[in-house]
Structures are given as C-alpha cells and as structure tokens.
Write a protein that holds these residues in place. Structure first.
Motif, short mmCIF file in Angstrom:
data_model
loop_
_atom_site.label_atom_id
_atom_site.label_comp_id
_atom_site.label_asym_id
_atom_site.label_seq_id
_atom_site.Cartn_x
_atom_site.Cartn_y
_atom_site.Cartn_z
N MET A 1 19.39 -3.74 32.68
CA MET A 1 18.58 -2.52 32.62
C MET A 1 18.18 -2.09 34.01
O MET A 1 18.23 -0.93 34.38
N ARG A 5 19.08 1.51 35.77
CA ARG A 5 18.10 2.45 36.32
C ARG A 5 18.47 2.81 37.75
O ARG A 5 18.42 3.96 38.14
N ARG A 8 21.27 5.15 37.82
CA ARG A 8 20.87 6.48 37.34
C ARG A 8 20.15 7.23 38.45
O ARG A 8 20.40 8.39 38.70
N ALA A 11 22.44 8.56 40.78
CA ALA A 11 23.12 9.73 40.26
C ALA A 11 22.19 10.94 40.24
O ALA A 11 22.62 12.06 40.46
N LEU A 12 20.92 10.71 40.01
CA LEU A 12 19.97 11.81 39.99
C LEU A 12 19.93 12.49 41.34
O LEU A 12 19.95 13.70 41.45
N GLY A 14 22.25 12.12 43.35
CA GLY A 14 23.62 12.47 43.30
C GLY A 14 24.05 13.37 44.40
O GLY A 14 24.20 13.01 45.53
N VAL B 22 14.92 17.17 30.45
CA VAL B 22 16.06 16.31 30.14
C VAL B 22 15.96 15.90 28.69
O VAL B 22 14.94 15.39 28.25
N ALA B 26 21.04 8.83 30.07
CA ALA B 26 21.53 7.48 30.24
C ALA B 26 21.10 6.56 29.10
O ALA B 26 21.77 5.59 28.79
N THR B 27 19.95 6.87 28.49
CA THR B 27 19.39 5.92 27.55
C THR B 27 19.78 6.18 26.11
O THR B 27 19.41 5.43 25.22
N ARG B 64 32.18 7.68 37.11
CA ARG B 64 30.95 8.14 37.76
C ARG B 64 31.32 9.26 38.70
O ARG B 64 32.16 9.09 39.59
N ASN B 120 24.36 15.52 33.05
CA ASN B 120 23.72 14.34 32.51
C ASN B 120 24.76 13.27 32.22
O ASN B 120 25.95 13.58 32.19
N TYR B 121 24.31 12.07 31.98
CA TYR B 121 25.23 11.06 31.45
C TYR B 121 25.70 11.58 30.10
O TYR B 121 24.88 11.90 29.25
N ALA B 144 26.96 11.27 35.46
CA ALA B 144 26.66 12.26 36.49
C ALA B 144 25.31 12.84 36.14
O ALA B 144 24.84 12.71 35.01
N SER B 145 24.70 13.51 37.10
CA SER B 145 23.40 14.09 36.80
C SER B 145 23.09 15.26 37.72
O SER B 145 23.33 15.19 38.91
#
Lengths: 311, 271
Positions: A1, A5, A8, A11-12, A14, B22, B26-27, B64, B120-121, B144-145
C-alpha cells in the motif's frame, strides 16, 4: 500500500512537478547549510520526490547576506521548508530579509515563499511567472496538499517585482544581476549572478547529476545555455545537485544531454518512428550518467518529440 | 461505483465538465471498475452484446503513462477485412468516450494509433464493430493522473496558434494497391474545458476536434468522432489502400464551429 501511494503521488505530479521521485525521503531537520562562498549559504536538496517526510525540500535553496540585508536565492518546496530556511537565516544574521527570488513556477522552488511574507520582502520573479502561477499554482498546490496537508504546503505567492530586461539588486556591498530567460527549462526561468562571490545561480537551468526535466523548450534551453556561458562565471550553484560546482564542465554535461536528446529525437521523427518507440530508444546512451533517468527521461523525450515533430 | 456517469457522450457541454472531484482512481476495486464499464457500455451500445476478445483488438498502451496529457495508444485489429468501426473509451476520464472510428472502403484498418489524455488510474477499452454487427472488446489498465486538467504550459493564445494546420507523412510503397501507412498531424489545442486560462482565471471552454473525415479520391478512409480525451495537436496513424486516384483529403471540424480542409498528394512510387 505504501508503495502504491508513492507511485500515485508521483503520477499526480506526473506531468508537471518533474522534480519528484519515490523514496529517499529525508527529514527536513537533517538538512544543513553549506557556506559556499563568504556570506552565501546553500542547502542541498536530495534527488527525491516530494513526500510527507521531506516537506518537498528537494531543491537547492539558500540565501546571500549583503551589507544592507538578506536575499533568499530559493524559497523552498513548501511552507514548512520555507520556515526551516527562515529559521536558519535567523541563526546567522539579524539583517532584514529584503528579497526572495522565485526562480520559476515549479513547486519545489516556490512554495517556501509563504514563510517570508511576514518579512514583507520584495518577491522577485520572471515577467512570465505570474501567468504561469495563474495557470498552474492551484493545480500544484492541491497536489502538494494531498501529500503534506494544507498547513505545511502554504499559499501560492506572486512576484512583486517582475523582471523582463536584465536588472540589478543592490545589497550594499554586492550587486545581484538578474536575467529573465527565454523559454527553456520552463517559460519563466530567472537566473542571477552575485558580483560579491562571482557565483552564478542558474536555478533549474542547470541540473547536476540529477536528470534535467524539460518543461519549456528544448531548443530554447540550448539557446539559454549559450547565454549563461556568456556570463563568465567560473562556479555555479545549480538548482539540483551539489551546492557548488565548476560551471564549465557542469553546463557541458547538461548541454550534451540536451543535444543528444535533440539530435536523436529529430532522427526518430525523420525516420517516422512513433513517439512510443522514441521514448524507449532516444538518448539511451545517457542512461548511466544521470540519477532518476528511468523516471524522467521518457517524459523528456515526449516533450522533445512534440516540439520537434512540427519543425 | 462512486457516481453515475453523466458526461458520457461525444457531444457533452463544457458545463458538464466543471472540475469534478476525483471520483475514481487508484483505490477502486476490480468490481467497481467492472460495474463502471458495464454502465458505460450500456450508455454507448444499449442492449447490444459486447463480447470479450483479446484477439480481435489488441491495445498497446504504457502501463504507466510518462505524460498523462499525451498517452500514446496503439490499436491492432486482427481480422481487419471484417472491421466496420472502432471505439476507444477511457473509463475514468471525465468524458470516457474518447473516439469512434468508422471505416470506409479505402481503409486498411489493421492498425490505428492516437494520443490521448488520461485523467486517472483507469481501464481503457477498445471495441471493434464488425461488418456483421458483432461488438468485440478488450481492455488494458493504465496508470496516469491529471491528463485532462493539466495546464498546457503556455497561453491559450499561443496554444491556438496555427489552429487547423495539418501535415501528413506517408510510408510504405504506394504502388500496386498495397496499403500505405500515413501519419496525420493536426494543430489544435483540443482544450478539455478543465484547463485554467492564465489571464481570466476562468476555465478555458472545451474546444476540440469533434469530426474528422479522411478520404482518398472520392472514397472514405475513415470518419472520426473525437472528444476532449484526444491530446492537443492530435496525431493519428492509419493506413489506406491507394486504389484509383488521390489525393488524400482531410476535413475537420471542432465543436466551436471551426472548419478546416487540406489535401495531400500521395508520393508516387519510388520504383
């Protein structure tokens, strides 16, 4: 996890942060300042991504103490990082903080500014910085808040002195020469030369060791490198990398990377190689020469390809 | 499922796009993603059956994205002679229905490439419509985001420079009725409606290429309906069969009334 995170977050940011990397989080209080020349203090930012642990303190930040006051060369990557720098300055001098430079729009270089608002300094930025902050400031802030929380992130601070033509700041015993560059690393890069130490502060127009991130114009960056060379500085404080480097070999490394990126991207476009193939093949010879290559190089190729395919 | 899909069509309004929180990412669980796709399918295809088929269409996409505002997508179609149309959907984008290709008699629909934004993912889906009316889908997960809301990095004015300009590159041997590969480049910002204008501090209204026709002589190669998920300065790779006389003509419109047409001569055979 935890890993998920981190990726992510990566990527945010990004497309836009470009100066962030997974892991390697160092606590902000583990940092220290080096006096790289008399009266010039710089904190090395680690080659890392913004994390909750490091307060986005990943750029080289610092200050110059002049006779009449202090100039902050880079504010920090968050309000928390800026507070850290503010406290370090107070340990070394009681002179007023008169200037804070906002060297370009990227979050690791501007979000420390909020920590200095109480000093009512002149916030100095490129003439295009305001527009860039309008376009991206909130976007960056929201993403930084997701990592650090609002309290540690801080506000978007706008320049109060906008530099277009070459300008000078007089600190009494030393003069700071400012140059607003054409679109290069970003569209709002500001460099400075400290006549007191002879040190050049190219900000993110110079990456050392850490892979450069292209977020403006590849051809423009190569042009601005020639302009930096013309300033005649022997030593520089890069935006990322060691706190003080010999300028000529450091800029030569950067120019080599950008030149290979340009030439091999042009060749890919000319050969009709599509962008998704180009990102895997262009400038792979540079792979072992830069940290974080795997994370940012493909994006640089994407940027370069978009710029050069319309030539 | 976090929210019903309201902004699904290829002709959605900018208002529907006002920056939404959002809503997925991802979740999400596999079940949530599957439910989302079921809902999207229903809104596009109604009650028609969509069969899973990893072979009918293969999706090439980075696991990705290196740049969320420019994600290269390659779609390889196995039984190209039987292909009538191709849909591309990005499930978790604000407007998931990204592109629809309808192929004409001059098409060689073995491979299509395009560049998209991914916000978004998300799962991305390609659906092939065959000439006998079957729908065949395949999927791929892309991380991606922010690709739709990411600022363009320049002023709107600069982004609009040269709007409607086009180029086309050809490769392959244009002789003997063999397929010719072509790359179409279109200058157009394809504003998503989620990017902020630097001067007014309002969201720049969505302005995107909504229809594009490529013909060879008087025969249709393909008709494309596009949306805000297509990256700025759209680039599309396709192939066509150069039977009869050219040239290749491209006619494009955008949702704000822009209209452009360009002709390209196919280079003559080298041997």
């Amino acid at each position: 996890m935890t890993g998920a995170r981190a990726t992510r977050r990566q990527a945010l940011f990004g497309g836009l942060c470009l100066c962030c990397l997974p892991t390697l989080g160092r606590a902000a209080d583990a940092f220290s300042l080096d006096e790289v020349a008399p009266g010039v203090f710089v904190r090395r930012g680690p080659d890392a991504e913004a994390t909750a642990e490091n307060n986005d303190a990943i750029a080289n930040i610092g200050f110059i103490v002049g006779r009449d006051g202090v100039l902050v060369t880079e504010s920090g990557g968050s309000l928390a990082d800026g507070h850290w720098l503010r406290a370090e300055i107070a340990k070394r001098t009681s002179k007023p903080i008169k200037y804070v430079l906002l060297t370009h729009v990227h979050p690791d270089h501007v979000f420390g500014a909020g920590a200095f608002q109480g000093d009512a300094p002149t916030f100095v930025g490129h003439a295009a910085l305001r527009g860039a902050l309008d376009a991206r400031g909130d976007f960056y802030r929201q993403r930084l808040v997701e990592i650090l929380g609002a309290e540690r992130t801080g506000p978007v601070v706008y320049p109060t002195l906008e530099v277009k033509e070459p300008a000078e700041i007089d600190l009494g015993d030393r003069t700071i020469r400012l140059t607003a560059h054409g679109t290069a690393h970003t569209n709002c890069d500001l460099s400075m030369l400290d006549t007191g130490s002879g040190l050049l502060f190219p900000a993110d127009l110079l990456f050392v060791g850490r892979i450069p991130s292209l977020d403006g114009s590849l051809l423009g960056w190569l042009r601005e490198i020639e302009r930096l060379k013309g300033m005649g500085a022997a030593a520089a404080v890069p935006g990322h990398g060691p706190v003080r480097v010999e300028f000529a070999p450091a800029i030569a490394d950067l120019a080599r990377y950008l030149t290979v990126l340009r030439d091999e991207t042009r060749a890919a476009v000319a050969a009709g190689r599509p962008i998704e193939a180009a990102v895997r093949t262009v400038a792979q010879g540079e792979k072992d020469r830069w940290s974080l290559f795997e994370t940012y190089h493909g994006r640089n190729v994407t940027q370069a390809y978009q710029e050069l395919e319309w030539e | 499922m976090k929210r019903l899909l309201l902004a699904l069509s290829l002709t959605l309004s900018a208002a529907a796009l006002a920056p939404a929180p959002v809503r997925a990412g991802a979740t999400d669980s596999d079940e949530e993603r599957a439910a989302r796709w079921t809902e999207i399918k229903k809104s596009i295809f109604g009650d028609r059956t969509v069969e899973a088929s990893e072979t009918a269409v293969k999706i090439d996409a980075p696991a990705r994205a290196l740049d969320a505002s420019l994600v290269p997508i390659g779609l390889t179609l196995a039984d190209k002679d039987q292909v009538k149309g191709l849909y591309f959907i990005i499930d978790d984008n604000p407007s998931p229905y990204a592109a629809r290709f309808s192929f004409g008699p001059a098409a060689d629909p073995g491979e299509i490439k395009l560049r998209v934004r991914v916000n978004n993912y998300t799962n991305v889906h390609a659906v092939v419509e065959t000439k006998d009316g079957r729908l065949l889908e395949s999927a791929k997960f892309v991380k991606a985001s922010g690709g739709c809301s990411a600022p363009m990095g320049m002023s709107d004015e600069e982004a609009m420079k040269g709007m409607g300009e086009m180029r086309m590159k050809f490769s392959g041997d244009p002789q003997g009725g063999k397929p010719v590969e072509a790359t179409l480049m279109v200058r157009h910002p394809n504003f998503s409606g989620m990017q902020m204008n630097q001067v007014t501090r309002d969201y720049t209204p969505a302005r995107y290429v909504d229809k594009l026709d490529v013909t060879y002589g008087d025969k249709l190669v393909f008709h494309l309906e596009g949306d805000i998920s297509i990256a700025s300065n759209p680039v599309i790779n396709f192939a066509f069969v150069p039977e009869g006389k050219g040239p290749v003509t491209v006619a494009a419109t955008d949702n704000q009334g822009g209209r452009w047409e360009h002709r390209f001569d196919v280079p003559s055979a080298s041997n």
